[in-house]
Scaffold this motif. Structure first.
Motif, PDB file in Angstrom:
ATOM      1  N   ALA A  56       0.830  -1.210   0.000  1.00 12.29           N
ATOM      2  CA  ALA A  56       0.000   0.000   0.000  1.00 12.29           C
ATOM      3  C   ALA A  56       0.859   1.252   0.000  1.00 12.29           C
ATOM      4  O   ALA A  56       0.559   2.240  -0.695  1.00 12.29           O
ATOM      5  N   GLU A  57       1.931   1.233   0.789  1.00 13.13           N
ATOM      6  CA  GLU A  57       2.827   2.400   0.822  1.00 13.13           C
ATOM      7  C   GLU A  57       3.451   2.645  -0.548  1.00 13.13           C
ATOM      8  O   GLU A  57       3.533   3.779  -1.031  1.00 13.13           O
ATOM      9  N   SER A  58       3.903   1.569  -1.204  1.00 12.12           N
ATOM     10  CA  SER A  58       4.483   1.699  -2.543  1.00 12.12           C
ATOM     11  C   SER A  58       3.441   2.171  -3.554  1.00 12.12           C
ATOM     12  O   SER A  58       3.736   2.972  -4.437  1.00 12.12           O
ATOM     13  N   LEU A  59       2.202   1.663  -3.429  1.00 10.48           N
ATOM     14  CA  LEU A  59       1.128   2.072  -4.342  1.00 10.48           C
ATOM     15  C   LEU A  59       0.816   3.554  -4.187  1.00 10.48           C
ATOM     16  O   LEU A  59       0.676   4.283  -5.175  1.00 10.48           O
ATOM     17  N   ILE A  60       0.698   4.036  -2.962  1.00  9.87           N
ATOM     18  CA  ILE A  60       0.378   5.453  -2.724  1.00  9.87           C
ATOM     19  C   ILE A  60       1.499   6.350  -3.214  1.00  9.87           C
ATOM     20  O   ILE A  60       1.259   7.461  -3.707  1.00  9.87           O
ATOM     21  N   ALA A  61       2.751   5.871  -3.101  1.00 12.79           N
ATOM     22  CA  ALA A  61       3.906   6.697  -3.504  1.00 12.79           C
ATOM     23  C   ALA A  61       4.244   6.552  -4.980  1.00 12.79           C
ATOM     24  O   ALA A  61       5.295   7.032  -5.413  1.00 12.79           O
TER      25      ALA A  61
END
Length: 912
Positions: A690-695
């Motif tokens: 999720a962190e990679s997707l948001i960034a």
């Protein structure tokens, strides 16, 4: 203070009685009477000690309070005295301020002028303003403070102090009122004196102005008399003139004289107007004889001015008649001579005209070169080479378009066409100019030929030969100029036709570019659904194919533009030194506009191609990450729902009493706890995904908050479930330990302890990647939970062993106690070793993650710059852009040198 004194009296009364009782208690405590029960003896000793201590504390506290009250009273007296002295100082300071404002400058008012009096009045107002602004405010504040001070502290002040303070306040108020009245009286006297001085100045100014106007009128009358004398003398000189030149000279002098008359009339009108205005404003203030003097001067000036104007006009008319007659006579004499030279002049004039036509290109070229040198411009060879995009797989590092490009493109078509139309108009105008002289040339040559045929005997052989030669030269040069003008018109028309074709093709391509740019903006808008993002990815693939397919259109308009440049170059080439040279056709504007069009189209296409590829990469990245996130979150939510249901089911079951059922419940709870440990990795993976997707790059997501909320909800539910399972496991462990016998419990704990020690001592080869280390840490976390859940069991076992030792056989008790001590020590050592092992693993994971992050950063830089440098082999890059690219690459390499050093340091640290 009175309450404190009363308390001291009571304490002193109690002290005597208490001292006697304390002595008796002391004697009883020191005696060794066996008849006194031990409990009574202990209670008496405790009471004696507490009472002695408490009475001493009370006495000291009462003495301390008494001292504090005495100090507070003394401090209040000092503060009151300081406040009293402060009010006295404030009154003295205010009295000094009023006294300072009362000081006035010792100026003799009888000798003061108007400005000095105005200054004094202004100073008086400022003094009064300062007095009212500063002194009144301070006086009001001090009055209020003193009244409050006296009313609040009347019982502490002596009558003499209060009376003195009020008397001093009253004196200060009286001084303020006196000073205010004094300032008002002074200002009134100054205003009266100012009015007197102003009246005197007005009377003096009026007398001076009367003298001034009288002198001006006298001067104007003298000037009018001199002008009249000049007119009379000039008229006498004109009557005696003998030639036209003299008459024209006299006419110019008369015109100058008329200008002087007009100037004097204007000055007279100004003086008369100002004088009349002066009389109207001040007639009531002037004496009758003064008024009569000014009016007589006015009448004299008016009559003289009228007489001079009449005489000047009559002289002008007479002189014009004489000059016109003389010029007419001279013209009739020159007409005969002009007719003789007419034919020769026409021939020479036409030759000069044709020479000017031939030399016009040279003059235009010189002027263009001069302007270029002033502007610092150098001629540029127009070409469309290098404008076509050669690499379909370019990664987007092309020239970026600016807002000026779009503005230039929108106006480029009109500018180029207008400029070329102007050039065509120039060529056409030259052609029309040459045609317009054709009739004059025919008439001039026929007239000159007739002169040669009929009046040849009147010419010398040299003149006859020269005239014949001029006629032939004129005919030949005229025909050549006319032919070249027609050819040049056809060349410019050819350029216009090619330019029209190019503009139509370019307009169609730019229309597609505009639509494509809008399309890529729509594809780049954020979305909040995996389906939408997937659809956009498919649309991007089709869009990319469309962009590549239009590369042929760019090549086509480039070829069309090159045709325009070639034709324009051929049209603009002319030899400025050649005889009968053509008109200089400046096609640089057209070439520049065409090249700008080509540059803009190529640059916009490169940018669009780069944006399309970048958008595709970003969309693929987001779709892949979104799929991973969606699958992971769906699986975890499904597992959480089933596991929470199982957890609620176990929580609803009461803890059994028999060991077998209790052991079964413990096994079920451990199984559930094992599932929680296994899914810890999935939770961590979901968070990272999720962190990679948001960034992700490109800002393609419209719901990052919703994604983060979903992840936070899953993590929160997992933590709550993990806590409830751990709590139930701990309760079951404690209950199971209590239900077993002491020996069985110790044996079971020893067996468990051996397994824990084996797990702690296990040292396998650790893979150096953050995911594997995270898996190991998850297993260690499960072991840590197991150890923590056993802490209460060990404590419960200690209590059971302690009770058993108190009643058991000493030998059996010693053996059991030694086992319990060994278990406690092993448990403590295992906890410490496990914490140290986890700490080392966490440090290693942190270093490995840092190593991976820096590695990705360096790899991205290498990949990006490798692609940039690979693109330099293709067309479309200028030297300045390549130089800037190399400088940026060197600067970034210097920045990443420190990253490489960090990688080496981290690799050595991880390998150790």
């Amino acid at each position: 203070m009175e309450e404190c004194q009363s308390l001291e009296t009571q304490i002193s009364k109690v002290a005597g009685v208490l001292t006697v009782d304390m002595e008796k208690a002391k004697l009883l405590l020191s005696s060794a009477d066996d008849n006194i029960p031990i409990q009574i003896h202990q209670d008496l000793a405790t009471t004696y000690t507490e009472l002695n201590t408490n009475f001493t504390d009370v006495s000291q506290m009462c003495a301390a309070i008494s001292d504090s009250l005495i100090q507070a009273i003394e401090s209040g007296k000092v503060c009151l005295e300081l406040m009293y002295q402060k009010h006295l100082d404030e009154l003295d300071e205010l009295a000094g301020l009023i006294q300072n404002n009362s000081q006035t400058s010792g100026v003799d008012l009888n000798t003061c002028d108007v400005d000095t009096l105005k200054t004094l009045i202004q100073q008086n107002k400022e003094t009064e303003g300062n007095l009212l602004k500063e002194a009144r405010l301070k006086l009001d504040n001090i009055t209020f403070d003193i009244q409050c001070f006296i009313s609040e502290h009347t019982q502490f002040l002596s009558p003499a102090q209060s009376s003195y303070l009020l008397k001093l306040l009253s004196n200060t108020q009286r001084a303020f009122r006196d000073q205010t009245e004094t300032l008002l009286t002074q200002r009134s006297n100054l205003n009266v004196l100012l009015d007197t001085r102003e009246r005197e100045n007005q009377e003096k100014s009026l007398l001076e102005r009367h003298k001034e106007f009288t002198a001006k009128l006298e001067e104007v009358c003298d000037n009018l008399t001199l002008t009249e004398n000049r007119l009379i003398g000039h008229q006498q000189q004109a009557d005696s003139a003998e030639c036209v030149t003299d008459l024209q000279q006299y006419q110019q002098e008369h015109q100058a004289l008329q200008k002087d008359v007009l100037t004097n009339a204007s000055a007279l009108n100004e003086v008369i107007t100002s004088t009349k205005k002066f009389l109207e404003e001040n007639r009531s203030k002037l004496m009758p004889d003064q008024i009569a003097i000014i009016e007589s001067k006015l009448d004299e000036a008016k009559s003289k001015a009228k007489l001079i104007n009449q005489r000047a006009e009559e002289s002008r008319k007479d002189l014009e008649k004489v000059v016109t007659t003389a010029i007419k006579q001279e013209s009739e004499k020159a007409a005969a001579v002009e007719r003789l030279e007419e034919s020769k002049s026409k021939i020479e004039g036409l030759l000069d005209w044709i020479s000017n036509i031939e030399n016009q290109n040279q003059r235009d070229q010189d002027q263009t070169d001069h302007v270029n040198k002033e502007n610092g411009n150098l001629p540029e060879e127009p070409s469309a080479k290098g404008l076509i995009v050669e690499d379909d797989d370019a990664n987007g590092n092309a020239l970026q378009t600016t807002e000026n490009d779009s503005g230039r493109d929108s106006g480029g078509k009109n500018d180029a066409s207008t400029e070329l139309d102007k050039q065509y108009d120039r060529v056409k105008a030259r052609h029309q100019e040459i045609l317009s002289q054709q009739q004059d040339l025919i008439m001039a040559t026929q007239s000159a030929q007739a002169l040669l045929d009929k009046q040849a005997n009147m010419l010398s052989p040299e003149e006859k030969e020269k005239l014949q030669k001029n006629i032939q030269e004129l005919k030949g040069r005229y025909e050549a100029s006319l032919t070249q003008a027609e050819q040049q018109m056809k060349q410019v028309q050819c350029v216009q036709e090619e330019l029209k074709k190019f503009q139509d093709d370019c307009e169609e391509f730019e229309t597609w570019l505009d639509q494509a740019e809008e399309g890529i903006e729509e594809l780049g808008e954020p979305a909040g659904s995996l389906n939408i993002l997937s659809d956009k990815l498919q649309c991007q693939k089709s869009f990319s194919e469309d962009v590549i397919s239009h590369k042929g259109d760019l090549r086509f308009i480039t070829i069309s533009g090159q045709k325009v440049l070639d034709v324009a170059k051929a049209c603009g080439v002319a030899d400025p030194l050649a005889k009968n040279a053509q008109v200089l056709v400046d096609t640089s504007g057209t070439c520049s506009a065409v090249k700008d069009k080509l540059d803009s189209a190529a640059s916009r296409y490169k940018t669009l191609h780069s944006q399309c590829i970048q958008l595709g990469n970003n969309l693929r990245d987001v779709v892949d990450k979104y799929k991973k996130y969606d699958d992971s979150s769906t699986d975890l939510l499904k597992w959480l729902n089933s596991t929470e249901e199982e957890g609620r089911k176990q929580q609803s079951e009461a803890i059994a009493a028999d060991p077998q059922t209790l052991q079964k419940q413990l096994e079920e709870t451990k199984t559930l706890q094992g599932q929680m440990t296994v899914h810890q990795i999935a939770i961590d993976t979901l968070c990272k995904t999720a962190e990679s997707l948001i960034a992700s790059e490109g800002d393609l997501l419209s719901n990052p908050e919703e994604i983060q909320e979903t992840v936070d909800d899953i993590v929160e539910r997992y933590d709550n479930l993990s806590k409830s399972v751990s709590d139930r496991n701990e309760k079951l462990q404690i209950t199971l330990t209590r239900s077993m016998s002491v020996q069985d419990g110790l044996d079971e704990m020893m067996a468990w302890m051996e397994g824990v020690e084996a797990s702690v001592k296990e040292k396998g080869k650790i893979p150096l990647d953050s995911t594997s280390i995270g898996d190991i840490l998850s297993k260690e976390a499960a072991l840590e939970q197991d150890i923590a859940s056993r802490q209460s069991s060990v404590s419960a076992m200690k209590v059971k062993v302690k009770k058993f030792v108190e009643t058991a056989d000493p030998a059996a008790a010693a053996l059991l106690q030694s086992k319990m001590d060994a278990l406690s020590q092993r448990f403590s050592d295992a906890c410490d070793k496990h914490k140290q092992k986890v700490f080392q693993l966490e440090q290693l994971k942190e270093k490995v993650e840092q190593f991976e992050t820096i590695t990705d950063k360096v790899q991205q830089f290498v990949l990006k710059r490798s692609q940039d440098l690979h693109e330099t082999d293709g067309p479309g890059k200028t030297f300045s852009e390549l130089s800037q690219l190399m400088q940026n690459t060197k600067a970034e390499m210097a920045e990443h040198a420190s990253d490489l050093e960090k990688l080496q340091t981290l690799s050595r640290s991880c390998l150790r």
